[in-house]
Design a protein around this motif. Structure first.
Motif, short mmCIF file in Angstrom:
data_model
loop_
_atom_site.label_atom_id
_atom_site.label_comp_id
_atom_site.label_asym_id
_atom_site.label_seq_id
_atom_site.Cartn_x
_atom_site.Cartn_y
_atom_site.Cartn_z
N GLY A 290 0.81 -1.22 0.00
CA GLY A 290 0.00 0.00 0.00
C GLY A 290 0.84 1.26 0.00
N ILE A 291 1.91 1.27 0.81
CA ILE A 291 2.80 2.43 0.84
C ILE A 291 3.44 2.65 -0.52
CG2 ILE A 291 4.93 3.34 1.83
CD1 ILE A 291 4.19 1.90 4.43
N SER A 292 3.94 1.58 -1.12
CA SER A 292 4.63 1.71 -2.41
C SER A 292 3.67 2.12 -3.53
CB SER A 292 5.30 0.38 -2.76
OG SER A 292 6.16 -0.04 -1.72
N ILE A 293 2.48 1.54 -3.55
CA ILE A 293 1.51 1.87 -4.60
C ILE A 293 1.06 3.32 -4.50
CG2 ILE A 293 -0.83 1.38 -5.41
CD1 ILE A 293 -0.30 -1.56 -4.75
N SER A 294 0.93 3.84 -3.28
CA SER A 294 0.53 5.25 -3.13
C SER A 294 1.58 6.19 -3.72
CB SER A 294 0.30 5.57 -1.65
OG SER A 294 1.50 5.50 -0.91
N THR A 295 2.87 5.85 -3.58
CA THR A 295 3.91 6.68 -4.17
C THR A 295 3.87 6.62 -5.70
OG1 THR A 295 5.53 4.87 -4.03
CG2 THR A 295 5.40 6.38 -2.16
N VAL A 296 3.54 5.43 -6.24
CA VAL A 296 3.44 5.30 -7.69
C VAL A 296 2.24 6.09 -8.22
CG1 VAL A 296 3.12 3.69 -9.59
CG2 VAL A 296 4.59 3.07 -7.68
N ASP A 297 1.10 6.00 -7.54
CA ASP A 297 -0.09 6.75 -7.96
C ASP A 297 0.19 8.25 -7.98
OD1 ASP A 297 -1.62 4.51 -8.30
OD2 ASP A 297 -2.48 4.56 -6.29
N CYS B 175 17.20 5.25 -16.91
CA CYS B 175 16.45 4.94 -18.13
C CYS B 175 15.08 5.61 -18.23
CB CYS B 175 16.26 3.42 -18.24
SG CYS B 175 17.80 2.48 -18.21
N PHE B 176 14.41 5.84 -17.10
CA PHE B 176 13.01 6.23 -17.16
C PHE B 176 12.69 7.58 -16.52
CE2 PHE B 176 13.07 1.50 -16.82
CZ PHE B 176 12.70 1.24 -18.13
N HIS B 177 13.62 8.17 -15.80
CA HIS B 177 13.32 9.44 -15.15
C HIS B 177 13.31 10.56 -16.18
CE1 HIS B 177 13.98 12.98 -12.49
NE2 HIS B 177 13.20 12.29 -11.70
N PRO B 178 12.32 11.48 -16.13
CA PRO B 178 12.27 12.56 -17.11
C PRO B 178 13.46 13.50 -16.95
CG PRO B 178 10.67 12.94 -15.37
CD PRO B 178 11.20 11.55 -15.17
N LYS C 61 6.64 2.26 -14.43
CA LYS C 61 5.81 2.13 -13.23
C LYS C 61 6.28 0.96 -12.37
CE LYS C 61 1.56 3.96 -15.29
NZ LYS C 61 0.19 3.63 -15.73
N LEU C 62 6.55 -0.18 -13.01
CA LEU C 62 7.00 -1.36 -12.27
C LEU C 62 8.37 -1.14 -11.64
CD1 LEU C 62 5.85 -4.23 -14.67
CD2 LEU C 62 4.81 -3.54 -12.51
N VAL C 63 9.26 -0.53 -12.39
CA VAL C 63 10.60 -0.26 -11.86
C VAL C 63 10.52 0.71 -10.67
CG1 VAL C 63 12.86 0.75 -12.38
CG2 VAL C 63 11.73 -0.71 -14.06
N TYR C 64 9.71 1.74 -10.82
CA TYR C 64 9.55 2.71 -9.74
C TYR C 64 8.89 2.06 -8.51
CZ TYR C 64 8.56 7.22 -7.54
OH TYR C 64 8.51 8.27 -6.67
N LEU C 65 7.91 1.18 -8.76
CA LEU C 65 7.23 0.49 -7.66
C LEU C 65 8.20 -0.38 -6.88
CD1 LEU C 65 4.67 -0.47 -6.16
CD2 LEU C 65 4.39 -2.19 -7.94
N PHE C 66 9.01 -1.16 -7.58
CA PHE C 66 9.96 -2.04 -6.88
C PHE C 66 11.06 -1.24 -6.19
CE2 PHE C 66 8.32 -5.34 -9.87
CZ PHE C 66 7.89 -6.23 -8.91
N TYR C 67 11.46 -0.13 -6.78
CA TYR C 67 12.45 0.73 -6.12
C TYR C 67 11.92 1.23 -4.78
CZ TYR C 67 13.49 5.71 -5.25
OH TYR C 67 13.69 6.94 -4.67
N LYS C 68 10.70 1.72 -4.76
CA LYS C 68 10.11 2.21 -3.51
C LYS C 68 9.84 1.07 -2.54
CE LYS C 68 9.83 6.67 -4.13
NZ LYS C 68 10.52 7.62 -3.22
N LEU C 69 9.26 -0.01 -3.04
CA LEU C 69 8.88 -1.13 -2.18
C LEU C 69 10.10 -1.71 -1.47
CD1 LEU C 69 6.87 -3.28 -1.17
CD2 LEU C 69 7.29 -4.53 -3.29
#
Length: 292
Positions: free
Chosen positions: A88-95, A255-258, A115-123
């Motif tokens: 839940g904590i990780s998904i809220s940061t992705v949202d 690779c993915f950060h703006p 999104k998946l890479v960012y989610l796993f980074y936070k999680l």
């Protein structure tokens, strides 16, 4: 939340009806401007969810893990609750990151892989850090509280040096900085949307040193409060989560950060719902808004 949701519904309905009634809508037409307002309000809602997550869910998760490791009797519900809290904590940061990308110009679309890479980074990084703090709490609750207060002071001091201007009053601005200081205890948060290479490197280097220090203290102290097999499992999870999280972090920012940053917009952002200040100095949303 209700205040923000009201404006999100209001602007969303207005944009939908006006878009249907106007086929030739350009970027400066009222339907698109109102749609931008709706996206901005939704981003604010997700920002408030971030606040709620790190003020409520993260401390509860910390207590859950402490109770889980201190007592021998465990059940499936405890495992499920801990896993769901981390997710839940990780998904809220992705949202929040998704809605933030939509509200800022010159940003690439947040596709599935980023999104998946960012989610796993936070999680993974949050998991490693909360496990480390829970280990300290098993040694001494007072020491863990002192560490959390010290980390909050560091985060709050950094927000003060950033001179944020998100709120309309000084009292609310200090409250906002206080909450951001709490978020910085658990994960990195780029407050003003500036380049983050140096700050994020210092942040996670500090977390790595502290985490390894905690594990070394446990290795030499060998407290009787936790069984050796439990300590080995927690240590492996902590190290694997930390290393994997940093790998996903590097991949995301490589690779993915703006890389294109926001330019000043033609109209200023509405701060905390004040819509009548038309004579305010024109400031881009990026300068006034949280950016991870």
């Amino acid at each position: 939340f209700f205040y923000r949701y009201w404006f999100a519904l209001k602007y969303g309905c207005q944009a939908a009806f006006k878009q249907n009634s106007s086929r030739d809508a350009s970027e400066t037409s009222p339907p698109n401007f109102i749609q931008k307002q709706a996206v901005d309000v939704v981003t604010d809602i997700n920002m408030l969810r971030i606040f709620k997550t790190f003020l409520e869910t993260a401390p509860q998760l910390f207590v859950q893990i402490y109770i889980f490791m201190e007592h021998d009797k465990n059940n499936f519900c405890q495992y499920a609750a801990i896993i769901m809290s981390f997710c839940g904590i990780s998904i809220s940061t992705v949202d929040y990151q998704i809605s933030l990308r939509k509200s800022l110009p010159d940003k690439d679309e947040f596709r599935v892989l980023p999104k998946l890479v960012y989610l796993f980074y936070k999680l993974l990084t949050i998991t490693s850090w909360i496990l480390s703090i829970s280990l300290i709490a098993l040694l001494s609750v007072r020491s863990s509280v002192i560490l959390l207060i010290f980390l909050w002071i560091c985060g709050f001091t950094w927000t003060l040096k950033q001179h944020t201007t998100f709120c309309t009053s000084k009292k609310m601005e200090y409250l906002y900085r206080t909450v951001v200081g709490v978020i910085l205890i658990f994960t990195f948060f780029n407050i003003k949307g500036r380049k983050t290479k140096l700050f994020i490197s210092i942040y996670y280097a500090t977390h790595t040193v502290v985490t390894l220090g905690i594990l070394f203290v446990y290795m030499f102290w060998k407290p009787s409060i936790i069984e050796e097999i439990h300590f080995i499992i927690v240590s492996i999870l902590t190290i694997l989560s930390l290393v994997s999280g940093i790998i996903f972090l590097v991949v995301y920012y490589r690779c993915f950060h703006p890389t294109a940053y926001c330019r000043p917009q033609a109209c200023s952002d509405e701060v905390d719902g004040e819509t009548g200040q038309k004579d305010r100095v024109e400031i881009g949303r990026f300068q006034n808004f949280i950016m991870q």
